[in-house]
Design a protein around this motif. Structure first.
Motif, PDB file in Angstrom:
ATOM      1  N   ASN A  39       1.532  13.899 -47.133  1.00  0.00           N
ATOM      2  CA  ASN A  39       0.809  14.645 -48.158  1.00  0.00           C
ATOM      3  C   ASN A  39       1.346  14.320 -49.551  1.00  0.00           C
ATOM      4  N   ASP A  42       0.256  10.852 -50.487  1.00  0.00           N
ATOM      5  CA  ASP A  42      -1.161  10.874 -50.819  1.00  0.00           C
ATOM      6  C   ASP A  42      -1.379  11.388 -52.249  1.00  0.00           C
ATOM      7  N   LYS A  43      -0.641  12.432 -52.630  1.00  0.00           N
ATOM      8  CA  LYS A  43      -0.747  12.959 -53.995  1.00  0.00           C
ATOM      9  C   LYS A  43      -0.291  11.914 -55.012  1.00  0.00           C
ATOM     10  N   ARG A  44       0.766  11.183 -54.669  1.00  0.00           N
ATOM     11  CA  ARG A  44       1.271  10.165 -55.572  1.00  0.00           C
ATOM     12  C   ARG A  44       0.271   9.026 -55.727  1.00  0.00           C
ATOM     13  N   LYS A  46      -2.949   9.289 -55.497  1.00  0.00           N
ATOM     14  CA  LYS A  46      -4.038   9.783 -56.332  1.00  0.00           C
ATOM     15  C   LYS A  46      -3.643   9.779 -57.807  1.00  0.00           C
ATOM     16  N   ALA A  47      -2.383  10.161 -58.077  1.00  0.00           N
ATOM     17  CA  ALA A  47      -1.903  10.159 -59.462  1.00  0.00           C
ATOM     18  C   ALA A  47      -1.878   8.741 -60.019  1.00  0.00           C
ATOM     19  N   MET A  96      -1.519  15.145 -63.495  1.00  0.00           N
ATOM     20  CA  MET A  96      -0.790  14.899 -62.254  1.00  0.00           C
ATOM     21  C   MET A  96       0.556  14.218 -62.531  1.00  0.00           C
ATOM     22  N   TRP A  99       3.763  13.889 -60.197  1.00  0.00           N
ATOM     23  CA  TRP A  99       3.806  12.965 -59.060  1.00  0.00           C
ATOM     24  C   TRP A  99       4.111  11.534 -59.492  1.00  0.00           C
TER      25      TRP A  99
END
Length: 204
Positions: A39, A42-44, A46-47, A96, A99
Motif C-alpha cells: 500500500n 502504491d501511494k509512492r 501515485k505520487a 502527496m 510520499w
C-alpha cells in the motif's frame, strides 16, 4: 496405560492445534506486513506519477538546450500569469509530498521558489527592492552542499543587468536544478522496495 495414551494423544492434538495457530498467526502477520508495504509503495508510485508529469513539463523540448525551462522563463517575462498553469501541477505534486523522498521534494521546492522569485521580480515595480527576491533565494540556497547555486547567479544581485541576461541566468539555475532532480528521481525509484528505510528516515 490407556489413560496415558489418551493423555498423550490429547496433548499431541492440542500442541498440534497450537502449532497450527501459531504458524497461521505468523503467516497472517507477515501477509499484513506485505499488504501494508504494498500500500505504501502504491501511494509512492501515485505520487511519483505526478512528479513525472511535472518533470516532463519542465524539461519538454522547446528550442534550445534548456528546453521548456526557457519557455517558462520567457513566458513569465511576457505574461507573469502564465506561470499559473505550471503551478497547478506543482500543487498536485505537493498534495502527496509526504510520499516523496526528501531530496526530490527539496529540489522541486527549490525550482518552484526560483521561478516564483523571478515572477515577483518582474511584477515588482520598485527597482530598488525587487532584486531582494533574488537575494532571498541566494541566502536560502547558498549553503546547499549537494547543489551549489551557479556562479553567475550572484550577478543577479546587480541592479544594472539587462533583461536578457537575467532571463539567461534564471534559466541556467533552473536547468541545474532540473538535471539534479533527474538524478534524484532515478535514485528514488531504486529505493521503492526499501519501505522500512522510507518509514524510518526521520529517526536517524
Amino acid at each position: 496405560m490407556d489413560y496415558v495414551a489418551i493423555i498423550i494423544a490429547v496433548l499431541g492434538t492440542a500442541l498440534g492445534a497450537i502449532g497450527t495457530l501459531l504458524v497461521q498467526y505468523f503467516i497472517n502477520k507477515q501477509q499484513y506486513k506485505l499488504d501494508y508495504y504494498r500500500n505504501i509503495i502504491d501511494k509512492r508510485f501515485k505520487a511519483y506519477e505526478r512528479v513525472e508529469v511535472l518533470f516532463r513539463l519542465i524539461m519538454s523540448s522547446y528550442g534550445g538546450s534548456l528546453g521548456m525551462i526557457n519557455k517558462i522563463v520567457y513566458d513569465i517575462t511576457d505574461d507573469p500569469d502564465s506561470y499559473n498553469d505550471v503551478r497547478k501541477q506543482y500543487d498536485s505534486v505537493f498534495e502527496m509530498s509526504m510520499w516523496i523522498n526528501d531530496k526530490t521534494g527539496e529540489l522541486l521546492a527549490r525550482f518552484n521558489e526560483l521561478i516564483v522569485c523571478y515572477k515577483y521580480y518582474i511584477e515588482h515595480l520598485d527597482i530598488d527592492n525587487r532584486y531582494l527576491y533574488f537575494k532571498d533565494y541566494y541566502n536560502k540556497y547558498i549553503g546547499c552542499t549537494y547543489l551549489p547555486i551557479i556562479t553567475e547567479y550572484t550577478e543577479l544581485l546587480n541592479k544594472r543587468l539587462d533583461k536578457n541576461t537575467i532571463m539567461k541566468y534564471i534559466s541556467a539555475e533552473a536547468n541545474s536544478i532540473a538535471h539534479q532532480l533527474e538524478k534524484s528521481l532515478a535514485n528514488d525509484f531504486k529505493s521503492f522496495k526499501d519501505v522500512e528505510w522510507f518509514l524510518n528516515r526521520y529517526d536517524k
